[in-house]
Scaffold this active site. Structure first.
Site, PDB file in Angstrom:
ATOM      1  CG  ASP A   1     -22.489  18.397  -9.228  1.00 23.42           C
ATOM      2  OD1 ASP A   1     -23.106  17.648 -10.013  1.00 23.42           O
ATOM      3  OD2 ASP A   1     -21.989  17.993  -8.163  1.00 23.42           O
TER       4      ASP A   1
ATOM      5  CE  LYS B   1     -26.820  10.640  -7.512  1.00 24.25           C
ATOM      6  NZ  LYS B   1     -26.043  11.697  -6.898  1.00 24.25           N
TER       7      LYS B   1
ATOM      8  CG  PHE C   1     -23.000  14.713  -2.286  1.00 24.49           C
ATOM      9  CD1 PHE C   1     -22.383  14.200  -1.153  1.00 24.49           C
ATOM     10  CD2 PHE C   1     -23.059  13.923  -3.426  1.00 24.49           C
ATOM     11  CE1 PHE C   1     -21.830  12.921  -1.156  1.00 24.49           C
ATOM     12  CE2 PHE C   1     -22.508  12.642  -3.436  1.00 24.49           C
ATOM     13  CZ  PHE C   1     -21.897  12.140  -2.303  1.00 24.49           C
TER      14      PHE C   1
HETATM   15  C1  LIG Z   1     -24.642  11.852  -6.514  1.00 23.64           C
HETATM   16  C2  LIG Z   1     -23.953  13.122  -6.810  1.00 23.64           C
HETATM   17  C3  LIG Z   1     -22.584  13.166  -7.121  1.00 23.64           C
HETATM   18  C4  LIG Z   1     -21.713  11.947  -7.084  1.00 23.64           C
HETATM   19  O1  LIG Z   1     -22.064  11.029  -8.054  1.00 23.64           O
HETATM   20  P1  LIG Z   1     -21.456   9.545  -8.009  1.00 23.64           P
HETATM   21  O2  LIG Z   1     -21.921   8.950  -9.292  1.00 23.64           O
HETATM   22  O3  LIG Z   1     -22.006   8.889  -6.794  1.00 23.64           O
HETATM   23  O4  LIG Z   1     -19.977   9.698  -7.946  1.00 23.64           O
HETATM   24  C5  LIG Z   1     -22.039  14.388  -7.454  1.00 23.64           C
HETATM   25  N1  LIG Z   1     -22.782  15.498  -7.464  1.00 23.64           N
HETATM   26  C6  LIG Z   1     -24.097  15.488  -7.179  1.00 23.64           C
HETATM   27  C7  LIG Z   1     -24.865  16.767  -7.255  1.00 23.64           C
HETATM   28  C8  LIG Z   1     -24.724  14.308  -6.831  1.00 23.64           C
HETATM   29  O5  LIG Z   1     -26.018  14.303  -6.513  1.00 23.64           O
END
Ligand SMILES: *Cc1c(COP(=O)(O)O)cnc(C)c1O
Length: 399
Positions: free
Chosen positions: A222, A251, A137
């Site tokens: 990420d 986050k 994700f």
């Molecule tokens: C939540 C998440 C995103 C996206 O973040 P947003 O602030 O909602 O755009 C990207 N990568 C990972 C691993 C995430 O958990």
């Protein structure tokens, strides 16, 4: 207005992008939150892993109050101090040298991919493809939807931007096979969060890093969900003995304020002025808050606390697993933890927890996720476990 009125209003006003839990939260403090009826909850959703220091952490509130009275926003044409202080803190405590601030995780990943593509254009004969993993994700923009290897996010929006190849996670051979002269980067979560709290083999990321170095391509992590202490170290890469060339954060970085960032090693920092930007990214208000949050996290070794309490929590969940035969797996690192079942009971369990005052996240139809604030205590975990046990009991009877 009553709970039902707010729900009616939401139904009328919003695009239908989410099925909300029937609670309107109006206040929070630490690991607790209260709804508009005055009911108290233990919050183990942590604002989707964003509330690293819990609700309304005093250091963040103080920084916000002070900065709000001083300077809220300027364009990025100007130097501003909170942004510089935050960048310095991030560089001092990571393996990376340069920082770009944005507003979300999706944007952080977009920036990371743009930087890798720029690097590909300048240094890798125009290579532009990025290899990512199934069940990953990376965010909701169109490009990050293409990066996110899950068909449920992709199918509604095809055709997607090209240049992304999704391969099996935790399988180095799949990455090797997908690599060609067009490849500029591999982008992975150190632990897949949204995709199920999937923890790779201990040597997977090292193998990926080795392959990237061998091929001269960019290794992107990420850490939007795993970063800022969530998995028991400030960044998850530390636990795997690797160093990414680019890392995306968001986050937990701001402990509740919307901020994202990507960091890069000097060698791949190939942007020239004008090639990337953001209006709000790195503004003084959010940077002052994120600086206060990150400084507190580091100075108080909060990641180590998350690791200790996380281990305690996982051990207790393992013993619940012995008592409830429909629990198939406990997965977790630090305070990123999932509980999986052999039946689609996550929704039922969520509601059973909710009615007893515990907020949890439905990760999949057959799994729930816990992302409590990193400052959670063993006592609070015990309280949550008591509720969870009762909720599991109710769910067992109901099935
Ligand atoms: C939540 C998440 C995103 C996206 O973040 P947003 O602030 O909602 O755009 C990207 N990568 C990972 C691993 C995430 O958990």
């Amino acid at each position: 207005m009553s709970q039902n009125d707010w729900q009616e209003l939401e139904k009328k006003l919003f695009l239908r992008t989410i099925n909300r839990v029937p609670v309107t939260l109006v206040r929070g403090k630490g690991a607790r939150a209260w709804d508009d009826q005055g009911r108290e909850y233990l919050d183990f959703t942590g604002g989707w892993a964003a509330n690293s220091l819990g609700h309304c952490p005093p250091v963040v509130v103080k920084a916000l109050e002070k900065q709000a009275r001083t300077l809220i926003h300027t364009s990025s044409q100007f130097y501003t101090v909170p942004q510089l202080e935050l960048a310095r803190l991030l560089v001092e405590h990571s393996c990376l040298n340069r920082v770009f601030f944005c507003n979300s995780g999706a944007e952080a990943n977009e920036g990371a991919v743009k930087l890798a593509r720029r690097y590909g254009k300048l240094r890798l004969n125009g290579a532009y493809e990025v290899i990512t993993a199934y069940n990953s994700f990376h965010g909701r923009t169109l490009a990050m939807t293409a990066a996110t290897g899950q068909s449920k996010f992709q199918e509604p929006y095809t055709p997607l931007p090209s240049g992304f190849i999704n391969v099996e996670y935790n399988n180095i051979e799949a990455i090797k096979q997908a690599t060609s002269e067009k490849t500029c980067a591999v982008a992975l979560e150190p632990i897949q969060g949204e995709g199920g709290v999937n923890i790779p083999d201990d040597d997977y990321l090292q193998k990926v890093q080795g392959w990237c170095r061998e091929k001269g391509i960019v290794f992107i992590l990420d850490e939007v969900q795993t970063g800022a202490g969530r998995t028991g170290t400030l960044f998850a890469y530390e636990q795997y003995g690797v160093e990414p060339d680019i890392m995306a954060l968001a986050k937990g970085l701001g402990s509740g304020v919307p901020i994202g960032a990507f960091l890069a090693k000097e060698e791949v920092s190939v942007f020239s002025p004008g090639e990337h930007g953001s209006t709000f990214g790195g503004n003084p208000l959010v940077c002052a808050a994120a600086y206060a949050a990150l400084k507190y996290l580091i100075d108080n070794n909060v990641p180590a606390q998350a690791k200790r309490v996380g281990n305690y929590f996982v051990a207790k969940l393992e013993s619940l697993k012995q008592q409830f035969d429909f629990i198939t797996e406990v997965r977790g690192r630090g305070l990123l933890i999932a509980l999986e079942f052999n039946q689609e009971i996550a929704e039922k369990l969520l509601l059973a927890c909710l009615s007893r005052g515990l907020l949890v996240n439905r990760l999949k139809p057959n799994a729930v996720r816990f992302m409590p604030p990193l400052i959670i205590t063993e006592k609070e975990v015990d309280k949550a476990l008591g509720i969870l046990r009762d909720a599991l009991e109710e769910t067992r009877k109901a099935k």
